[in-house]
Design an enzyme around this catalytic site. Structure first.
Site, PDB file in Angstrom:
ATOM      1  N   GLU A 369       2.225  -8.296  -8.029  1.00  0.00           N
ATOM      2  CA  GLU A 369       3.389  -7.129  -7.522  1.00  0.00           C
ATOM      3  C   GLU A 369       4.015  -6.495  -8.645  1.00  0.00           C
ATOM      4  OE1 GLU A 369       4.000  -6.768  -4.635  1.00  0.00           O
ATOM      5  OE2 GLU A 369       2.811  -8.523  -3.713  1.00  0.00           O
ATOM      6  N   TYR A 506      -7.464  -4.750   0.271  1.00  0.00           N
ATOM      7  CA  TYR A 506      -7.602  -5.969  -0.572  1.00  0.00           C
ATOM      8  C   TYR A 506      -9.005  -6.089  -0.815  1.00  0.00           C
ATOM      9  CZ  TYR A 506      -2.863  -6.346   0.775  1.00  0.00           C
ATOM     10  OH  TYR A 506      -1.242  -5.819   0.877  1.00  0.00           O
TER      11      TYR A 506
HETATM   12  O1  X8Z Z   1      -0.370  -8.763   0.693  1.00  0.00           O
HETATM   13  C1  X8Z Z   1      -0.633  -9.100  -0.187  1.00  0.00           C
HETATM   14  C2  X8Z Z   1       0.353  -9.046  -1.427  1.00  0.00           C
HETATM   15  C3  X8Z Z   1       1.177  -7.895  -1.043  1.00  0.00           C
HETATM   16  S1  X8Z Z   1       0.630  -6.284  -1.403  1.00  0.00           S
HETATM   17  C4  X8Z Z   1       1.247 -10.117  -1.509  1.00  0.00           C
HETATM   18  N1  X8Z Z   1      -1.811  -9.678  -0.455  1.00  0.00           N
HETATM   19  C5  X8Z Z   1      -2.845  -9.882   0.835  1.00  0.00           C
HETATM   20  C6  X8Z Z   1      -2.330 -11.121   1.481  1.00  0.00           C
HETATM   21  O2  X8Z Z   1      -1.397 -11.698   1.251  1.00  0.00           O
HETATM   22  O3  X8Z Z   1      -2.916 -11.223   2.661  1.00  0.00           O
HETATM   23  C7  X8Z Z   1      -2.320 -10.063  -1.749  1.00  0.00           C
HETATM   24  C8  X8Z Z   1      -3.875 -10.655  -1.467  1.00  0.00           C
HETATM   25  C9  X8Z Z   1      -4.032 -10.362  -0.119  1.00  0.00           C
HETATM   26 ZN    ZN Z   2      -0.028  -5.781  -3.016  1.00  0.00          ZN
END
Ligand code: X8Z
Ligand code: ZN
Length: 597
Positions: A369, A506
């Site tokens: 973050e 991602y």
């Molecule tokens: O959503 C996120 C972050 C915020 S941008 C915590 N991520 C994805 C998820 O949780 O599914 C980071 C890794 C993938």
């Molecule tokens: Zn993120």
């Protein structure tokens, strides 16, 4: 007779081109864009503030207020995109032309021009996210568990019945989202088509400085390169889980049940590390235990994260960051706990929103973050439309890149680890990293593969769940722990589906962060294996990173990538280099074991 002649004349006039409007000039285009950016900035800040309150204080009222503010921003953007068509065909200087292109591509949700439909869409979007944030499963009356508590069960329990219950409990909560989701798909597509895109999926794929189809082909190219590494990990983990749970639960040839992998979505398998750890000679440290033994507080973890960035030469976060962020889950109200980073005024009002728990996973999430926040600040002096990352994968990759530098040697330097483990612990370290980074790859890819098909209409609502699991099987080799039917809506149990957040970013980040890490490690002069390199304290690495970040979206992403890495293409060789010692070890472990599903 006369009247018919007049009518004919009128028809002729109507058909004839109107008095030619004077061709717009570059100067007019510039003025239009300046005004557009000023208008959008104001609406952007209004909507961020409303979204912040809605996410940190979920009520019917905050949901409506946020939906209204979001609608204002979306409608203004749609209107500006339509008006901007006046300048189509005009030869503009590259920077200005890029702004027009970014304006057209700036929405992830395009509202239809009809006011009632536009209001309906933004309300549905706000409600789906709010419902996700407030959802609780009550296994017994009076005992209700939210997604974090259920995730804790998935992470720590080894009792198949408890795992199944937590998994089903959460997934079943998404059932009521099926109908509003189908309506959201319809309305969002209508909005996207009015902007000239084939559908919302095509709109999402248009944000990468290349034709949408070429982008989709790029993803497949990258996935094909890393798939053998994923399959090797899957094969090894399946065998170890079979040894733990028995062949009745984990058959030798089939997919892995999705509730046995330590995570609600089977997207990050780090939590089952103790079940799959290599023999003792490769043993490594456990950061969760260390943090708890030291009585670490949530804010200490954020300070550690900030400290890494300042060690590279970045300025400390502003005082308001510490007073306005939400770091712990409030006891008295519902909030969207899913972690996010905010730049409310697109200048220096930076904030984090997360519900920190003291564990290694959250230690990494905090770095993730903060990467967003330091990126936001680095591009804050760009014009509004360039206040964004080179592409959305870059935004997601920066904090993760820093987290790759959280090595044992680094933890030792900052006093979290008493001794640096011997090099024989490398396999353990790499395996744990792979359970996070490699396990994630097919999940990162399939979410939007599914949504693209939903938006294009190739997946109709009556096939939502069946196709979801068909793709999870195809890409991840996982299966639901019990039969699921169309009475379920399992995609809605994932935050980004409920909250309309594109997910391909991602997958890109999972590839890019290793490219960034490799480049920065070389800049920092590290000649060790990549997994041992840390850029902590290296100002030259910080300077080069900042040079890329401060470009924002002002240049096509290959230029930004070149700035840091000397490469113009996304490239899987960096992640493969990083995990090469582990791949060799996995191949040895997997000898004689069936692979695939
Ligand atoms: O959503 C996120 C972050 C915020 S941008 C915590 N991520 C994805 C998820 O949780 O599914 C980071 C890794 C993938
Ligand atoms: Zn993120």
């Amino acid at each position: 007779m006369l009247s018919s002649r007049i009518l004919a004349l009128a028809a002729l006039l109507a058909a004839a081109p109107a008095w030619p409007a004077p061709a717009p000039t570059v100067e007019e285009a510039r003025r239009f864009m300046d005004q557009a950016e000023a208008r959008l900035l104001k609406l952007n800040v209004d909507s961020s503030r409303a979204d912040w309150v809605r996410s940190t204080y979920i009520t019917g009222d905050t949901e409506i207020l946020a939906a209204q503010a979001d609608e204002q921003l979306i409608q203004a953007t749609v209107e500006l995109v339509h008006q901007a068509q006046r300048f189509a065909g005009l030869k503009l200087p590259p920077e200005l032309a890029r702004k027009f292109a970014l304006l057209r591509n700036s929405l992830t949700l395009a509202a239809p021009t009809d006011p009632a439909q536009s209001a309906e869409l933004t309300r549905i979007a706000a409600k789906m996210e709010g419902d996700y944030g407030a959802a609780k499963y009550c296994p017994t009356p009076g005992r209700c568990l939210d997604v974090d508590q259920l995730s804790d069960i998935l992470a720590t329990s080894r009792d198949p019945a408890a795992l199944l219950d937590a998994w089903q409990g959460w997934h079943n909560l998404a059932r009521p989202m099926r109908t509003p989701f189908a309506r959201y798909v319809e309305l969002a597509n209508l909005g996207a088509r009015q902007l000239g895109f084939a559908d919302t999926g095509a709109m999402w794929r248009s944000k990468y400085d290349m034709p949408p189809d070429a982008f989709a082909a790029e993803l497949d190219r990258l996935w094909t390169q890393v798939r053998p590494l994923y399959v090797a990990l899957h094969t090894y983990v399946r065998r170890r889980l079979r040894e733990k749970y028995g062949a009745a639960l984990v058959p030798a040839h089939g997919p892995i049940p999705a509730d046995l992998l330590g995570n609600m979505w089977a997207q990050d398998w780090t939590n089952i590390y103790p079940l799959v750890a290599p023999p003792a000679e490769h043993a490594t440290y456990d950061l969760t235990q260390i943090l708890r033994a030291r009585n670490t507080k949530p804010l200490d973890m954020v300070r550690d994260g900030e400290h890494f960035f300042t060690s590279l030469g970045f300025a400390p976060l502003p005082p308001t960051f510490w007073t306005r962020s939400l770091f712990v889950k409030p006891a008295d109200r519902d909030v969207v706990c899913h972690a996010s980073a905010w730049d409310i005024d697109t200048q220096d009002d930076l904030r984090l929103k997360l519900c920190i728990e003291i564990n290694a996973e959250n230690f990494t999430t905090i770095h993730h973050e903060l990467g967003h926040n330091f990126y936001q600040r680095a591009y804050s002096r760009q014009p509004l439309l360039f206040r964004d990352s080179a592409n959305d994968g870059f935004h997601e990759a920066i904090g993760d890149t820093i987290a790759l530098s959280v090595t044992p040697a680094y933890l030792h330097r900052i006093g979290l680890l008493d001794t640096v483990p011997p090099t024989s612990a490398g396999i353990g370290l790499l395996l744990r990293r792979a359970l996070d980074k490699v396990a994630f790859l097919p999940f990162g890819l399939m979410i939007d593969k599914w949504r693209w098909e939903v938006f294009s209409g190739r997946i109709p609502p009556e096939k939502y769940n069946e196709t979801w699991w068909a793709m999870r099987l195809q890409y991840q080799g996982v299966a639901p722990p019990e039969g699921r039917t169309e009475s379920n809506f399992d995609p809605g149990a994932k935050y980004h589906v409920a909250a309309n957040v594109p997910y391909t970013r991602y997958f890109l980040a999972a590839i890019l962060q290793f490219q960034f890490h490799r480049a920065l490690s070389r800049i920092a002069g590290c000649t060790d294996p990549l997994y041992q390199c840390s850029i902590y304290g290296n100002h030259e690495a910080g300077r080069r990173l900042n040079a890329m970040l401060s470009l924002g979206a002002s240049r096509p992403w290959p230029d930004a990538l070149y700035e840091l890495t000397g490469q113009r293409e996304m490239d899987s060789t960096a992640i493969l280099d990083y995990f090469a010692p582990l791949k060799k070890w996995l191949d040895e472990q997997n000898r004689g074991e069936p692979s695939g599903w």
